[in-house]
Write a protein that holds these residues in place. Structure first.
Motif, PDB file in Angstrom:
ATOM      1  N   VAL A  15       0.853  -1.195   0.000  1.00 11.78           N
ATOM      2  CA  VAL A  15       0.000   0.000   0.000  1.00 11.78           C
ATOM      3  C   VAL A  15       0.882   1.235   0.000  1.00 11.78           C
ATOM      4  O   VAL A  15       1.832   1.343   0.782  1.00 11.78           O
ATOM      5  CB  VAL A  15      -0.925   0.005   1.229  1.00 11.78           C
ATOM      6  N   ASP A  16       0.604   2.171  -0.905  1.00 13.63           N
ATOM      7  CA  ASP A  16       1.380   3.407  -0.994  1.00 13.63           C
ATOM      8  C   ASP A  16       0.560   4.524  -0.352  1.00 13.63           C
ATOM      9  O   ASP A  16      -0.188   5.236  -1.015  1.00 13.63           O
ATOM     10  CB  ASP A  16       1.703   3.741  -2.454  1.00 13.63           C
ATOM     11  N   GLN A  17       0.699   4.666   0.967  1.00 13.12           N
ATOM     12  CA  GLN A  17      -0.150   5.608   1.696  1.00 13.12           C
ATOM     13  C   GLN A  17       0.111   7.049   1.299  1.00 13.12           C
ATOM     14  O   GLN A  17      -0.816   7.864   1.250  1.00 13.12           O
ATOM     15  CB  GLN A  17       0.055   5.439   3.210  1.00 13.12           C
ATOM     16  N   GLU A  18       1.345   7.376   0.979  1.00 11.83           N
ATOM     17  CA  GLU A  18       1.648   8.744   0.566  1.00 11.83           C
ATOM     18  C   GLU A  18       0.884   9.102  -0.710  1.00 11.83           C
ATOM     19  O   GLU A  18       0.279  10.180  -0.804  1.00 11.83           O
ATOM     20  CB  GLU A  18       3.148   8.922   0.340  1.00 11.83           C
ATOM     21  N   ALA A  19       0.904   8.212  -1.678  1.00 14.90           N
ATOM     22  CA  ALA A  19       0.189   8.468  -2.929  1.00 14.90           C
ATOM     23  C   ALA A  19      -1.312   8.534  -2.691  1.00 14.90           C
ATOM     24  O   ALA A  19      -2.014   9.391  -3.257  1.00 14.90           O
ATOM     25  CB  ALA A  19       0.531   7.391  -3.953  1.00 14.90           C
ATOM     26  N   ARG A  20      -1.830   7.649  -1.860  1.00 13.82           N
ATOM     27  CA  ARG A  20      -3.262   7.651  -1.581  1.00 13.82           C
ATOM     28  C   ARG A  20      -3.698   8.944  -0.889  1.00 13.82           C
ATOM     29  O   ARG A  20      -4.747   9.521  -1.218  1.00 13.82           O
ATOM     30  CB  ARG A  20      -3.630   6.443  -0.721  1.00 13.82           C
ATOM     31  N   LEU A 337     -11.844   5.118  -8.507  1.00 15.02           N
ATOM     32  CA  LEU A 337     -10.557   4.464  -8.750  1.00 15.02           C
ATOM     33  C   LEU A 337     -10.240   3.480  -7.631  1.00 15.02           C
ATOM     34  O   LEU A 337     -10.149   3.891  -6.459  1.00 15.02           O
ATOM     35  CB  LEU A 337      -9.435   5.517  -8.827  1.00 15.02           C
ATOM     36  N   PRO A 338     -10.043   2.191  -7.944  1.00 17.63           N
ATOM     37  CA  PRO A 338      -9.536   1.257  -6.934  1.00 17.63           C
ATOM     38  C   PRO A 338      -8.118   1.678  -6.516  1.00 17.63           C
ATOM     39  O   PRO A 338      -7.235   1.830  -7.363  1.00 17.63           O
ATOM     40  CB  PRO A 338      -9.529  -0.088  -7.666  1.00 17.63           C
ATOM     41  N   LEU A 339      -7.910   1.841  -5.235  1.00 17.90           N
ATOM     42  CA  LEU A 339      -6.630   2.382  -4.784  1.00 17.90           C
ATOM     43  C   LEU A 339      -5.480   1.391  -4.936  1.00 17.90           C
ATOM     44  O   LEU A 339      -4.318   1.802  -4.975  1.00 17.90           O
ATOM     45  CB  LEU A 339      -6.752   2.875  -3.341  1.00 17.90           C
ATOM     46  N   ARG A 340      -5.781   0.091  -5.054  1.00 21.35           N
ATOM     47  CA  ARG A 340      -4.713  -0.846  -5.355  1.00 21.35           C
ATOM     48  C   ARG A 340      -4.123  -0.553  -6.733  1.00 21.35           C
ATOM     49  O   ARG A 340      -2.933  -0.753  -6.967  1.00 21.35           O
ATOM     50  CB  ARG A 340      -5.234  -2.294  -5.327  1.00 21.35           C
ATOM     51  N   ASP A 341      -4.967  -0.066  -7.666  1.00 23.55           N
ATOM     52  CA  ASP A 341      -4.458   0.290  -8.985  1.00 23.55           C
ATOM     53  C   ASP A 341      -3.532   1.492  -8.914  1.00 23.55           C
ATOM     54  O   ASP A 341      -2.572   1.587  -9.686  1.00 23.55           O
ATOM     55  CB  ASP A 341      -5.621   0.575  -9.943  1.00 23.55           C
ATOM     56  N   LEU A 342      -3.817   2.422  -8.018  1.00 22.74           N
ATOM     57  CA  LEU A 342      -2.906   3.547  -7.799  1.00 22.74           C
ATOM     58  C   LEU A 342      -1.565   3.041  -7.281  1.00 22.74           C
ATOM     59  O   LEU A 342      -0.504   3.453  -7.770  1.00 22.74           O
ATOM     60  CB  LEU A 342      -3.506   4.536  -6.803  1.00 22.74           C
TER      61      LEU A 342
END
Length: 363
Positions: A15-20, A337-342
């Motif tokens: 999980v990329d919390q910064e990007a999310r 947007l599914p956040l896993r795709d991010l």
């Protein structure tokens, strides 16, 4: 496709919390075309918080130049529409972000911002893409070409867009003398309708021909009637035609004008089509990166138009378009947007950017 079906990618990408977090803030900041200032300020603050110089230029673009071996660029503006911003947690453990721009194109935009600060490559968040690409036009006029470009639009985290159709838009104008409606002669309104029918007939295609390879025709506005003095009938029609790479904008304009039997067409917008090779350094880097993250790369051609058309017309360098999100949700009332795709898209972009900066260092 469910997260469970994509286990190979999940197992490699945390999980990329910064990007999310950045994406949620930027999506929560409305930025319809012409009102991008607040969202642009969020991006500037993000870069400055990471020690990167960033500013907004004369037209409102976010500029964060650095290592020009690669320029990451996407657009800040969205189409209008109020979709309540929220993150839904699903039973399978996946999170989905809802909101205008989550797909088109703040998902790609924020993924690129995060990767730019981590890898040191150049970044630009441009304005006006949904209207007239004024931000992209200003960018190519103000700076030299980078060594390579990745334009940000939704392609799916495992997709690479290599082609877009072009666009030409114009206004038909015609005036005829007024007269009794029982007269046989066509008035300006009839002339407009008949002209457009002839244009559509010229571009009628076999039903099996791919849309990407067709000229598609679309009237977008029409007005007509008696003038105020009652002496004339006026008609105007705004039209758009999409141009495949096999043709030029001039080709299409000449065909449209050849069908006139009265009246004129004043062209006010034109964007050339673009189709780049799948064998460039950029396309190769994406194929490798997507496989590294557990995906099977897909090469795409889009039937619309994007800022990549502008960049390809001005800069002679390798480029492609990439970003998380399902492009079928562009401008849609259920944009999400599914956040896993991010997470996956950031991982792919980071590998691509690192590939270019490493090549630069090797030189």
């Amino acid at each position: 496709m469910s997260d469970a079906a994509e286990a190979p990618a999940d197992s490699q990408v945390p999980v990329d919390q910064e990007a999310r977090d950045l994406l949620e803030r930027v999506v929560a900041t409305p930025s319809p075309s012409g009102e991008e200032g607040a969202a642009a300020a969020e991006l500037v603050e993000f870069f400055e918080s990471h020690g990167r110089e960033a500013w907004t230029d004369a037209v409102g673009n976010v500029r964060a130049p650095a290592d020009d071996s690669l320029l990451l660029t996407s657009h800040v503006d969205t189409v209008p529409g109020d979709i309540p911003v929220r993150v839904e947690e699903h039973d399978d453990g996946s999170d989905v972000l809802w909101g205008r721009g989550s797909v088109d194109a703040k998902g790609p935009l924020c993924a690129m911002a995060v990767v730019a600060v981590r890898t040191g490559v150049s970044f630009a968040g441009v304005v006006g893409e949904e209207v007239d690409s004024r931000g992209a036009h200003h960018l190519v006029a103000e700076r030299d070409a980078p060594d390579a470009v990745v334009n940000g639009e939704p392609s799916g985290w495992d997709g690479i867009t290599l082609g877009y159709r072009g666009l030409t838009a114009g206004r038909y104008v015609h005036t005829s003398e007024s007269g009794h409606t029982s007269r046989e002669e066509a008035n300006a309104i009839q002339s407009a309708i008949r002209w457009w029918a002839r244009v559509e007939d010229r571009y009628e295609t076999d039903e099996y021909e791919p849309v990407f390879e067709q000229v598609t025709t679309k009237p977008v506005a029409m007005d007509g009637g008696l003038t105020e003095d009652g002496l004339s009938v006026e008609a105007t029609m705004d039209v758009q035609l999409r141009v495949p790479p096999a043709l030029t904008v001039d080709d299409v304009q000449e065909t449209v004008v050849s069908e006139l039997a009265g009246g004129t067409v004043n062209w006010y917008d034109e964007v050339p089509p673009v189709m780049v090779s799948p064998r460039t350094e950029v396309a190769r880097a994406f194929r490798v990166a997507i496989r590294d993250v557990g995906g099977d790369p897909r090469l795409l051609r889009k039937t619309g138009t994007s800022d990549m058309n502008v960049f390809a017309g001005a800069w002679d360098c390798p480029m492609a378009t990439y970003g998380p999100g399902d492009s079928d949700l562009d401008h849609a009332p259920n944009e999400h947007l599914p956040l896993r795709d991010l997470d996956r898209a950031v991982a792919v972009l980071e590998r691509v950017a690192s590939d270019f900066t490493e090549d630069e260092n090797d030189d």
